[in-house]
Enzyme design. Structure first.
Site, PDB file in Angstrom:
ATOM      1  N   ASN A  14       0.842  -1.213   0.000  1.00 49.19           N
ATOM      2  CA  ASN A  14       0.000   0.000   0.000  1.00 49.19           C
ATOM      3  C   ASN A  14       0.870   1.253   0.000  1.00 49.19           C
ATOM      4  OD1 ASN A  14      -3.087  -0.368   0.232  1.00 49.19           O
ATOM      5  ND2 ASN A  14      -2.255  -1.990   1.491  1.00 49.19           N
ATOM      6  N   HIS A 110      -8.678  -0.780   5.524  1.00 52.26           N
ATOM      7  CA  HIS A 110      -9.078  -2.083   6.075  1.00 52.26           C
ATOM      8  C   HIS A 110      -9.551  -2.955   4.932  1.00 52.26           C
ATOM      9  CE1 HIS A 110     -10.378  -4.971   9.076  1.00 52.26           C
ATOM     10  NE2 HIS A 110     -11.483  -5.113   8.372  1.00 52.26           N
TER      11      HIS A 110
HETATM   12  C1  GRF Z   1      -3.241  -4.896   3.680  1.00 52.58           C
HETATM   13  O1  GRF Z   1      -3.972  -6.022   3.301  1.00 52.58           O
HETATM   14  C2  GRF Z   1      -4.124  -3.951   4.434  1.00 52.58           C
HETATM   15  O2  GRF Z   1      -5.471  -4.001   4.044  1.00 52.58           O
HETATM   16  C3  GRF Z   1      -4.018  -4.436   5.835  1.00 52.58           C
HETATM   17  O3  GRF Z   1      -2.686  -4.880   5.985  1.00 52.58           O
HETATM   18  C4  GRF Z   1      -2.175  -5.228   4.707  1.00 52.58           C
HETATM   19  C5  GRF Z   1      -0.937  -4.396   4.495  1.00 52.58           C
HETATM   20  O4  GRF Z   1      -0.283  -4.842   3.409  1.00 52.58           O
HETATM   21  N1  GRF Z   1      -4.328  -3.382   6.748  1.00 52.58           N
HETATM   22  P1  GRF Z   1       0.988  -3.994   2.895  1.00 52.58           P
HETATM   23  O5  GRF Z   1       1.984  -3.913   4.042  1.00 52.58           O
HETATM   24  O6  GRF Z   1       0.489  -2.646   2.486  1.00 52.58           O
HETATM   25  O7  GRF Z   1       1.503  -4.810   1.736  1.00 52.58           O
END
Ligand code: GRF
Length: 199
Positions: A14, A110
């Site tokens: 993300n 989320h």
């Molecule tokens: C994602 O699936 C997000 O929805 C959740 O934790 C995960 C984080 O993944 N809160 P990344 O570290 O961004 O790859």
């Protein structure tokens, strides 16, 4: 310019999406000022360093009490005079004093359509396991403001994603990341930046 800090705990996909959107100009009016992780081994920290964003580990393991950790995290954030704090897979409970210091200035991604499959105990693959166990045909992701509850703050943006026959939690997680998370988190940041710049 919206000064943004990003809190991470894991792989940072993300975070990477946000970085890519800013660097490509898909997001404007946003400056990524700092990335902080509770996990020294989080690849998200590498991603930040690869893009010359100040990156730090502030871990509860390095403090005698949770209160001292909370104070250290807040102190590090304060250094950067942030307008917005983004929780991008941050798995640490946000201290009440931090929510009070940054009212309606902390957002979280989320991996479900809140109010489904959220709250205490619903994180990472557990969210998708619960969705598949319930047999939902649609899941997705939500960006919301952080208040002093768990996944309870005002919803900013959501995106639905189809659940397909044979999905495993891992397959569903990946589809929701690709089709929803990596799109609506940058979009939500842009929305907030636009609101600030209009104010
Ligand atoms: C994602 O699936 C997000 O929805 C959740 O934790 C995960 C984080 O993944 N809160 P990344 O570290 O961004 O790859």
């Amino acid at each position: 310019m919206l000064r943004v800090g990003i809190l991470v705990s894991g792989g940072g996909t993300n975070l990477q999406s946000i970085i890519d959107h800013v660097e490509s100009g898909k997001i404007t009016g946003v400056s990524l000022e700092v990335v902080i992780s509770n996990n020294a081994d989080a690849y998200a920290l590498e991603r930040a360093k690869n893009h010359n964003i100040p990156a730090f580990c502030v871990s509860p393991k390095n403090y005698a009490t949770r209160e001292e950790f909370n104070d250290a995290l807040l102190a590090k954030l304060e250094e950067y005079r942030l307008d917005l704090i983004v929780l991008a897979g941050f798995l640490v409970v946000i201290p009440k004093k931090m929510v009070e210091r940054y009212p309606m200035q902390i957002i979280n991604i989320h991996p479900s359509l809140i109010p489904s499959f959220c709250g205490t105990g619903y994180y990472g693959l557990k969210v998708h396991e619960a969705a598949l166990a319930r047999g939902v045909k649609v899941s997705g992701a939500t960006v919301h403001y952080v208040d002093d509850g768990t996944d309870t703050g005002p919803i900013i943006m959501q995106k639905a994603v189809e659940v397909q026959e044979g999905d495993t939690p891992e397959i569903l997680q990946r589809r929701i990341m690709e089709q929803a998370e990596w799109k609506i988190l940058p979009a939500a940041i842009q929305k907030i930046a636009d609101e600030k710049n209009r104010a």
